[in-house]
Design a protein around this motif. Structure first.
Motif, mmCIF file in Angstrom:
data_model
loop_
_atom_site.group_PDB
_atom_site.id
_atom_site.type_symbol
_atom_site.label_atom_id
_atom_site.label_comp_id
_atom_site.label_asym_id
_atom_site.label_seq_id
_atom_site.Cartn_x
_atom_site.Cartn_y
_atom_site.Cartn_z
ATOM 1 N N ASN A 39 6.799 -15.556 -25.437
ATOM 2 C CA ASN A 39 8.033 -14.801 -25.205
ATOM 3 C C ASN A 39 8.939 -15.593 -24.269
ATOM 4 O OD1 ASN A 39 9.074 -11.803 -25.590
ATOM 5 N ND2 ASN A 39 9.695 -12.522 -23.573
ATOM 6 N N PRO A 42 16.031 -14.530 -20.575
ATOM 7 C CA PRO A 42 16.768 -14.895 -19.359
ATOM 8 C C PRO A 42 16.887 -13.716 -18.387
ATOM 9 C CG PRO A 42 18.305 -14.506 -21.172
ATOM 10 C CD PRO A 42 16.941 -14.180 -21.692
ATOM 11 N N SER A 44 18.992 -12.876 -14.715
ATOM 12 C CA SER A 44 19.896 -13.382 -13.677
ATOM 13 C C SER A 44 19.618 -12.737 -12.320
ATOM 14 C CB SER A 44 21.355 -13.163 -14.071
ATOM 15 O OG SER A 44 21.656 -11.800 -14.059
ATOM 16 N N PHE A 45 18.787 -11.713 -12.303
ATOM 17 C CA PHE A 45 18.257 -11.259 -11.015
ATOM 18 C C PHE A 45 17.092 -12.198 -10.720
ATOM 19 C CE2 PHE A 45 19.678 -6.760 -12.274
ATOM 20 C CZ PHE A 45 20.886 -6.906 -11.621
ATOM 21 N N SER A 59 13.831 -9.956 -11.521
ATOM 22 C CA SER A 59 13.751 -8.502 -11.597
ATOM 23 C C SER A 59 14.168 -8.041 -12.990
ATOM 24 C CB SER A 59 14.668 -7.900 -10.526
ATOM 25 O OG SER A 59 14.653 -6.508 -10.599
ATOM 26 N N GLY A 61 14.635 -4.849 -15.775
ATOM 27 C CA GLY A 61 14.776 -3.418 -16.038
ATOM 28 C C GLY A 61 13.823 -3.000 -17.146
ATOM 29 N N HIS A 63 12.892 -1.550 -20.993
ATOM 30 C CA HIS A 63 13.391 -1.873 -22.333
ATOM 31 C C HIS A 63 14.398 -0.838 -22.812
ATOM 32 C CE1 HIS A 63 10.989 -4.746 -25.080
ATOM 33 N NE2 HIS A 63 12.088 -5.271 -24.616
ATOM 34 N N LYS A 70 9.755 -4.504 -20.226
ATOM 35 C CA LYS A 70 10.208 -5.586 -21.105
ATOM 36 C C LYS A 70 8.985 -6.451 -21.415
ATOM 37 C CE LYS A 70 15.021 -5.438 -20.079
ATOM 38 N NZ LYS A 70 16.282 -6.048 -19.742
ATOM 39 N N ASP A 71 9.057 -7.184 -22.527
ATOM 40 C CA ASP A 71 7.907 -7.982 -22.962
ATOM 41 C C ASP A 71 7.482 -8.970 -21.874
ATOM 42 O OD1 ASP A 71 8.254 -6.607 -25.271
ATOM 43 O OD2 ASP A 71 9.080 -8.292 -26.413
ATOM 44 N N THR A 72 8.457 -9.543 -21.186
ATOM 45 C CA THR A 72 8.159 -10.517 -20.142
ATOM 46 C C THR A 72 7.240 -9.905 -19.082
ATOM 47 O OG1 THR A 72 10.316 -11.538 -20.494
ATOM 48 C CG2 THR A 72 9.229 -12.016 -18.391
ATOM 49 N N GLY A 99 18.214 -13.568 -25.062
ATOM 50 C CA GLY A 99 18.470 -12.315 -24.362
ATOM 51 C C GLY A 99 18.357 -11.118 -25.289
ATOM 52 N N LEU A 100 18.135 -11.369 -26.584
ATOM 53 C CA LEU A 100 17.975 -10.265 -27.529
ATOM 54 C C LEU A 100 16.577 -9.686 -27.416
ATOM 55 C CD1 LEU A 100 19.585 -11.810 -30.731
ATOM 56 C CD2 LEU A 100 20.525 -9.998 -29.286
ATOM 57 N N TYR A 192 30.367 -16.386 -17.062
ATOM 58 C CA TYR A 192 29.342 -17.324 -16.593
ATOM 59 C C TYR A 192 30.041 -18.421 -15.787
ATOM 60 C CZ TYR A 192 25.854 -15.525 -19.947
ATOM 61 O OH TYR A 192 24.965 -14.739 -20.633
#
Ligand SMILES: Cc1cc2nc3c(=O)[nH]c(=O)nc-3n(C[C@H](O)[C@H](O)[C@H](O)COP(=O)(O)O)c2cc1C
Length: 220
Positions: A39, A42, A44-45, A59, A61, A63, A70-72, A99-100, A192
């Motif tokens: 998996n 990205p 950004s936290f 960090s 959130g 899903h 989230k999978d991560t 990011g999808l 960005y």
């Protein structure tokens, strides 16, 4: 303006919080589950928090209302390992695609045309072409409350046990020339930023004598 997050009374079309802490480095995180499915996502936290030994943190959130993690995060809970890959200008489109949200078993590296290369000390692969990778082992997960399941965040702290830096980015005098690799960073909304030699500047560290030892010259 002033608002209280508990009341969410900012009166703006979008919550400005993320635009208020910028630029945020992007932790492009690779993980595997117990079965070895890869998996990548990205975050950004993200930041490095210390050194000797180094720790880093991201960090995540939830899903959606029906998923806890989230999978991560689910993968890290299973295996206790992750890899931070630096996201750069050259790989910005692939970074964005990862990011999808897709099925946990699907290899997001292969799907986005990215290639994984083996890590030295942990199972998750590194992203080929990314100029910096930290191999990390899980230190602790801190759960931050949220207004709904989706907003509950898992702050994942990892100890950095292996560091890769692209040789081409190291100067003859041993400096990691970050401008050569053009890292990208997240601002608010859809914005960005990036780092290269056109938007860097240097400042010498001042000594206490320089700062307070010399009284300012009296005006003539
Ligand atoms: C540039 C960028 C930064 C992101 N930062 C975060 C973040 O800090 N925390 C988060 O929960 N999701 C963040 N996301 C969304 C996640 O990457 C997205 O939900 C991801 O697909 C989760 O994947 P996973 O379920 O495979 O872990 C970000 C997305 C992008 C494109």
């Amino acid at each position: 303006m002033f608002f209280e997050p508990a009341k969410n009374d900012h009166g703006l079309p979008y919550n400005p919080i993320k635009a208020c802490v910028v630029p945020r480095p992007i932790g492009w995180i690779t993980t595997v589950n117990k079965a070895g499915d890869i998996n990548v996502a990205p975050f950004s936290f993200f930041n490095v928090l210390s050194y000797n030994p180094p720790f880093c943190m991201f960090s995540a959130g939830g899903h959606a209302e029906d998923h806890e993690d989230k999978d991560t995060v689910a993968n890290i809970k299973e295996t206790g390992e992750f890899v931070y890959n630096m996201a750069t200008w050259d790989q910005r489109e692939q970074m964005n695609q990862t990011g999808l949200i897709i099925d946990r078993e699907q290899d997001e590296l292969a799907q986005t045309g990215l290639e994984g290369i083996p890590s030295n000390m942990v199972a998750p692969p590194r992203i080929k072409g990314s100029p910096v990778q930290f191999e990390c082992t899980l230190h602790e997960i801190v759960v931050l409350p949220g207004d709904s399941k989706m907003f509950v965040h898992h702050a994942v702290f990892g100890q950095v046990v292996g560091v890769h830096i692209a040789d081409e980015a190291i100067s003859e005098d041993g400096i990691f020339e970050v401008a050569r690799v053009r890292p990208i960073a997240r601002l608010g909304y859809k914005d960005y930023s990036w780092v290269d030699e056109t938007n860097m500047f240097q400042m010498e560290k001042r000594t206490p004598e320089e700062l307070i030892g010399k009284p300012p010259q009296a005006a003539e």
